[in-house]
Design an enzyme around this catalytic site. Structure first.
Site, PDB file in Angstrom:
ATOM      1  N   HIS A  40      44.997  27.994  32.245  1.00 50.24           N
ATOM      2  CA  HIS A  40      44.174  29.153  32.591  1.00 50.24           C
ATOM      3  C   HIS A  40      42.995  29.290  31.638  1.00 50.24           C
ATOM      4  O   HIS A  40      41.874  29.612  32.048  1.00 50.24           O
ATOM      5  CB  HIS A  40      45.045  30.408  32.568  1.00 50.24           C
ATOM      6  CG  HIS A  40      44.303  31.673  32.818  1.00 50.24           C
ATOM      7  ND1 HIS A  40      44.016  32.572  31.815  1.00 50.24           N
ATOM      8  CD2 HIS A  40      43.770  32.193  33.957  1.00 50.24           C
ATOM      9  CE1 HIS A  40      43.359  33.592  32.323  1.00 50.24           C
ATOM     10  NE2 HIS A  40      43.195  33.396  33.618  1.00 50.24           N
ATOM     11  N   GLU A  55      40.386  26.766  32.550  1.00 55.00           N
ATOM     12  CA  GLU A  55      39.674  27.211  33.761  1.00 55.00           C
ATOM     13  C   GLU A  55      38.565  28.199  33.400  1.00 55.00           C
ATOM     14  O   GLU A  55      37.473  28.168  33.971  1.00 55.00           O
ATOM     15  CB  GLU A  55      40.678  27.845  34.726  1.00 55.00           C
ATOM     16  CG  GLU A  55      40.068  28.490  35.953  1.00 55.00           C
ATOM     17  CD  GLU A  55      40.541  29.915  36.153  1.00 55.00           C
ATOM     18  OE1 GLU A  55      39.680  30.803  36.296  1.00 55.00           O
ATOM     19  OE2 GLU A  55      41.761  30.134  36.153  1.00 55.00           O
ATOM     20  N   HIS A  56      38.828  29.087  32.440  1.00 55.03           N
ATOM     21  CA  HIS A  56      37.796  30.020  31.976  1.00 55.03           C
ATOM     22  C   HIS A  56      36.699  29.297  31.205  1.00 55.03           C
ATOM     23  O   HIS A  56      35.508  29.564  31.388  1.00 55.03           O
ATOM     24  CB  HIS A  56      38.421  31.080  31.067  1.00 55.03           C
ATOM     25  CG  HIS A  56      38.963  32.260  31.789  1.00 55.03           C
ATOM     26  ND1 HIS A  56      38.539  33.546  31.568  1.00 55.03           N
ATOM     27  CD2 HIS A  56      39.916  32.358  32.751  1.00 55.03           C
ATOM     28  CE1 HIS A  56      39.194  34.390  32.349  1.00 55.03           C
ATOM     29  NE2 HIS A  56      40.047  33.688  33.074  1.00 55.03           N
ATOM     30  N   GLU A  75      42.518  40.385  29.377  1.00 53.10           N
ATOM     31  CA  GLU A  75      43.147  40.198  30.694  1.00 53.10           C
ATOM     32  C   GLU A  75      44.659  40.415  30.596  1.00 53.10           C
ATOM     33  O   GLU A  75      45.263  41.032  31.483  1.00 53.10           O
ATOM     34  CB  GLU A  75      42.839  38.800  31.219  1.00 53.10           C
ATOM     35  CG  GLU A  75      43.255  38.567  32.655  1.00 53.10           C
ATOM     36  CD  GLU A  75      42.836  37.210  33.189  1.00 53.10           C
ATOM     37  OE1 GLU A  75      43.124  36.935  34.371  1.00 53.10           O
ATOM     38  OE2 GLU A  75      42.238  36.415  32.424  1.00 53.10           O
TER      39      GLU A  75
END
Length: 401
Positions: free
Chosen positions: A34, A37-38, A114
């Protein structure tokens, strides 16, 4: 590389799926997929982060990405005349990110925010609680975002290692749908440099066998929220299981909408919850499914008992002939309507490659639905919807059992 032309469409959905995600992480690296991906959006060899953001939005299009358990996906939606721009941008993100330490220092703070957002959203975090209860220490039970500890420990070396292992054509599935011709798509990818990249290793990443926890109850005490959030569920059906459509039909009639058994019983008849629904996820090796509801502490046990009654009725007797016929009509309609958009068709095309399935026409899918019989429904109802086999997790000021 797959494509499906959609007559009458003026747009194209274009996406690439990387066969690496949460399922392939070590415990101390939880969240690295993740985070990568950022990070690819922070800059590439020819675009700054702002230029990436402007690249398709200024054309009226969109650019997005997400990480799930088995794959990491990058996709765009643009007018057909801008397909080349979409392919160029996504190619840059996948093959040529900068992955700079100074960007990581900033993006790590974003990920931690997040995680805080999820922590403050009980109807999100309850599903992480259920996954951990169901799968334990297996990667199926990992939080896709990672934990605060793992995110803080990840550095650029972790990101570059993952990128080198996974972000090459041998581990990609590329799909497009809309106003697109396959030969034009190939030529577009060639001009964007996709076909010049080394193929890389295609060997699937190893995944440990899945072991499911037995039935039990867990509670996470939260005195700062007003409701009790509950998930009651267990192991679901794998993506390639031949009973998948029968399972989907039962799950839909159980908790798939306002007409579902759970909605009618728990909300309309008893008034015990505003939100109650079923859910399911299918993976290559297994699946998960269950029922979610949120209710006041003083009615939480009554609501859970009502859900169990509905589940036990389905597990014991399956569906009547009339319910099965109505379910087939509803499932047929949902399948057809879900394929009206170019994005959903792109996802369907990609799924066939990701899971090694044949590409089926709408008529072939309808035939599979029509072939669902009472024996299949009785089998999946008995094997998957018996509440005595489920794990119960709750979050809030009061536990349920």
């Amino acid at each position: 590389m797959l494509s499906e032309a959609v007559p009458g469409a003026r747009s194209v959905a274009f996406g690439a799926w990387v066969r690496a995600a949460t399922l392939h992480e070590r415990p101390e690296e939880m969240g690295v997929s993740h985070l990568l991906e950022h990070m690819v959006f922070k800059g590439t060899r020819s675009r700054s982060s702002q230029e990436i953001a402007l690249s398709l939005e200024t054309l009226g299009g969109s650019l997005d990405a997400y990480t799930e358990r088995e794959h990491t996906s990058y996709q765009a939606r643009v007018l057909d005349e801008h397909l080349e721009a979409a392919a160029d941008v996504i190619g840059e993100l996948i093959f040529h990110p900068l992955l700079r330490p100074e960007d990581l220092a900033l993006e790590r703070k974003v990920i931690l925010e997040e995680i805080s957002m999820v922590d403050d959203t009980p109807d999100d975090i309850i599903f992480d609680v259920h996954n951990r209860a169901l799968w334990g220490d297996h990667p199926h039970g990992y939080a896709i975002l990672g934990t605060r500890e793992t995110v803080k420990s990840l550095d650029v070396a972790h990101l570059r290692t993952l990128h080198e292992r996974a972000y090459h054509p041998g581990r990609l599935v590329v799909a497009a749908s809309g106003r697109v011709e396959h030969d034009r798509l190939l030529a577009t990818l060639e001009r964007a440099g996709w076909l010049d990249m080394p193929m890389g290793d295609r060997t699937p990443f190893p995944v440990d066998p899945v072991e499911v926890a037995g039935p039990h109850a867990e509670h996470v005490a939260r005195k700062d929220i007003g409701q009790v959030h509950v998930v009651l569920g267990g192991q679901g059906i794998a993506h390639g299981d031949s009973r998948r459509y029968a399972f989907a039909l039962v799950d839909m009639l159980l908790g798939g909408g306002m007409s579902s058994k759970l909605f009618q019983r728990v909300r309309e008849e008893l008034g015990l919850a505003y939100s109650v629904h079923s859910f399911s996820s299918a993976y290559a090796d297994t699946g998960s499914h269950g029922v979610y509801l949120a209710t006041a502490p003083d009615t939480a046990q009554e609501a859970v008992d009502a859900v169990r009654e509905v589940l036990r009725e389905i597990a014991d007797r399956g569906l009547t002939a009339e319910e099965l016929a109505a379910g087939k009509r509803q499932l047929r309609g949902q399948l057809v309507l879900s394929m009206e958009g170019v994005s959903s068709r792109m996802y369907r095309a990609a799924t066939t490659a990701l899971y090694g399935e044949p590409f089926r026409s709408v008529d072939e899918l309808m035939a599979l639905v029509d072939a669902i019989d009472e024996d299949q429904v009785r089998e999946v109802s008995r094997d998957f919807f018996n509440p005595d086999r489920h794990i119960l997790v709750s979050l809030g000021p009061q536990a349920v059992r």
